[in-house]
Scaffold this active site. Structure first.
Site, short mmCIF file in Angstrom:
data_model
loop_
_atom_site.label_atom_id
_atom_site.label_comp_id
_atom_site.label_asym_id
_atom_site.label_seq_id
_atom_site.Cartn_x
_atom_site.Cartn_y
_atom_site.Cartn_z
N GLY A 93 0.82 -1.20 0.00
CA GLY A 93 0.00 0.00 0.00
C GLY A 93 0.86 1.26 0.00
O GLY A 93 1.98 1.30 -0.53
N SER A 94 0.37 2.30 0.67
CA SER A 94 0.99 3.62 0.56
C SER A 94 2.37 3.73 1.19
O SER A 94 3.08 4.70 0.92
CB SER A 94 0.07 4.67 1.18
OG SER A 94 -1.12 4.78 0.43
N THR A 95 2.77 2.78 2.02
CA THR A 95 4.15 2.83 2.53
C THR A 95 5.14 2.69 1.38
O THR A 95 6.31 3.06 1.50
CB THR A 95 4.40 1.71 3.56
OG1 THR A 95 4.15 0.43 2.95
CG2 THR A 95 3.51 1.88 4.77
N ASN A 96 4.66 2.18 0.24
CA ASN A 96 5.51 1.99 -0.93
C ASN A 96 5.74 3.30 -1.70
O ASN A 96 6.61 3.37 -2.57
CB ASN A 96 4.86 0.97 -1.86
CG ASN A 96 5.85 0.29 -2.77
OD1 ASN A 96 6.85 -0.23 -2.31
ND2 ASN A 96 5.57 0.29 -4.07
N LYS A 97 4.97 4.33 -1.37
CA LYS A 97 5.08 5.59 -2.11
C LYS A 97 6.44 6.26 -1.94
O LYS A 97 6.85 7.07 -2.77
CB LYS A 97 3.96 6.54 -1.69
CG LYS A 97 2.58 6.09 -2.16
CD LYS A 97 1.46 6.95 -1.61
CE LYS A 97 0.09 6.44 -2.09
NZ LYS A 97 -1.04 7.16 -1.47
#
Length: 576
Positions: free
Chosen positions: A290-294
């Site tokens: 999810g957004s931790t990958n951004k």
């Protein structure tokens, strides 16, 4: 007339017969004691001389400060010789052993009901219990010296440590991985026994002395491990989640300070635990980040030079990618966000727009450089590499979703390692769980430092860190992770969860990962909660509070003081 026999002749005949008989005895005696003496001596020895294994004491597993997490204690094996226990005594013997050992009376009685057997193991127990049992002076009941593995913390780091079987061999976790180091080498001695099986005093001779196992010292801190385990367990229970993990890393060394899972494995009762709960989920369970990958998309965009922190994007709340319409987490009017604002507010649409400026190949390359698609290298059993499809095979919508963490899969340790890299100025250090081992002479032998790899430039790392610090501000999505007195940088993550049970996406993965102090990073903490059912499902709601509890405790435990500095202003929206 009656003639009397010749007495001389009778005597001579008798002497001849006696001589013949005695010569036979003498010949047999010569054969037994002379010619065949070695054969019969060997046969006699087989009946009274027996090999006996001298068990080696298994080495301990300790935390970084030498506190024992797994150790070996003196114990006794209680056994019975059914042939020595008469039928009238079996009930009493079974009653006593069952009571003292906490065993089923029926099981003990079944062991005694086999008079053809000379040896039946009942249980391994403590010295005090063995002494009580032997004080009953029950015929046919004996004890042998044994060792018993003990885990003082019960379920503390249970899935990380693993356990041993009845024979003392490591079956799971680090007990299995380091079995050769911990086990040592058993010795051997000869003992002589009498007809009833009793040992003959003064007849033992040692053939080979046992070599004690060596100790393994982990990088784990027992106190921080306890705090992490407590926090993630409580949150999993409170949210009705399926599982959870929490990891604490040292930024500069990559050493794992804590690795907790929920539910955790109770090492004192591992046999009663389902096998699916024996594994260390922090390294075996893969999920879409999810957004931790951004942060990886951000790093790729900044490294390419296509985007700067102040670059402004016009961001609607949805965007079409091939046959899919992808949305932000919450509806909103079109807004103009800086790239720092895109990361801080965790905009999916803004991240896609930034990714389009660098292209699929460069994004895939950056994911690889951060360790996606390869094992983290900690050496922990069951370590998974996750899933990173080749960029050439990405579907139309996947070309967009990968940028914000859907369409790739990772483990908790891989995610924590990404943030360690950013916090460490762009240098990745291979995660390390073992601080060192003891040599046979007892000297401590430290492990080699983790491999250091430059992933991104120091400038890019600092710029991403500033964005992550803004994400924990009031305008960001990670406000619940803020810690009074400390500058915190971090990122929320909420991803749909693929589940084999439903053969598709069902439920969510809530994540928060960050580091502190933001301007002088010392520790990385990750919290991930799988499939929460209550209290919401967003990473900022579910995982951020776990991060705060664990990071607060770890900072105090490691005596990391606040830096006393103020974060630089970060422009979130155009015109601010």
């Amino acid at each position: 007339m009656l003639r009397l026999g010749n007495p001389r002749r009778r005597i001579n005949i008798g002497l001849i017969v006696m001589t013949f008989v005695l010569s036979i005895f003498a010949g047999r005696l010569v054969q037994l004691q002379g010619l065949d003496s070695k054969i019969y001596t060997a046969e006699a020895a087989k009946q009274r001389v027996h090999d006996e294994t001298l068990a080696a004491r298994r080495g301990s597993i300790t935390d970084v400060n030498g506190h024992e997490l797994a150790l070996t204690l003196e114990a006794r094996e209680i056994f019975v010789d059914p042939s020595e226990v008469g039928a009238a005594q079996r009930d009493r013997v079974a009653t006593v052993l069952a009571k003292e050992l906490g065993e089923s009376k029926d099981r003990v009685a079944a062991l005694l009901a086999n008079p053809a057997s000379r040896y039946q193991k009942v249980a391994v127990t403590d010295l005090s219990v063995a002494e009580r049992i032997m004080s009953y002076e029950l015929k046919g009941v004996g004890s042998k010296h044994r060792y018993r593995r003990d885990y003082p913390g019960g379920d503390l780091a249970g899935t990380l440590l693993g356990f041993v079987g009845d024979d003392g061999t490591g079956l799971a976790g680090l007990e299995s991985t380091f079995n050769e180091v911990l086990a040592g080498r058993d010795g051997k001695q000869l003992v002589e026994t009498g007809r009833e099986g009793q040992r003959i005093p003064m007849t033992r001779s040692t053939l080979q002395a046992p070599v004690e196992g060596r100790n393994v010292r982990l990088t784990i801190d027992r106190d921080v491990q306890w705090a992490a385990q407590k926090a993630i367990t409580e949150q999993v229970r409170a949210t009705g989640a399926r599982t959870g993990s929490a990891i604490v890393l040292d930024v500069q060394t990559g050493q794992v300070i804590a690795m907790a899972n929920a539910p955790e494995l109770d090492l004192k009762n591992w046999e009663k635990t389902p096998q699916e709960d024996w594994v260390n989920r922090s390294v075996t369970e893969v999920f879409e980040p999810g957004s931790t990958n951004k942060v990886i998309t951000a790093a790729a965009a900044l490294e390419s030079g296509a985007v700067r922190p102040g670059t402004v994007f016009t961001v609607p709340d949805r965007i079409r990618c091939a046959d899919q319409v992808l949305k932000d987490a919450h509806p909103h009017a079109t807004e103009r966000l800086t790239f720092s604002g895109v990361v801080a507010t965790s905009s999916n649409v803004g991240t896609i727009l930034a990714a389009q400026k660098i292209g699929d190949q460069k994004l895939h390359s950056m994911l690889q450089r951060f360790g996606f698609g390869t094992k983290p290298g900690s050496g922990l059993p069951g370590e998974e590499a996750g899933l990173l499809p080749d960029w050439k095979t990405w579907s139309g919508s996947q070309r967009c979703t990968v940028s914000y963490g859907q369409g790739v899969s990772v483990t908790a340790l891989q995610t924590a390692s990404v943030y360690q890299t950013i916090a460490n100025g762009g240098v990745r250090v291979t995660p390390q769980i073992v601080a060192g081992t003891t040599a046979e002479n007892g000297a401590f032998v430290p492990s080699a430092p983790g491999k250091r790899t430059r992933v991104i430039s120091e400038r890019t790392a600092k710029e991403v860190a500033a964005m992550l610090e803004a994400a924990v501000s009031e305008e960001g999505t990670g406000g619940l992770a803020a810690i009074d007195g400390y500058r915190v940088a971090g990122k929320t993550g909420t991803a749909m969860r693929y589940d084999t049970r439903c053969q598709g996406y069902c439920g969510y993965t809530a994540t928060f990962v960050g580091f502190a102090p933001a301007d002088k990073p010392r520790l990385v903490v990750l919290a991930v909660v799988q499939d929460p059912k209550k209290e919401g499902y967003y990473g900022g709601e579910i995982a951020a509070p776990v991060f705060k509890k664990v990071m607060t405790f770890a900072l105090k435990s490691k005596k990391v003081p606040p830096t006393g500095t103020q974060p630089p202003p970060v422009r979130i929206r155009a015109g601010e």
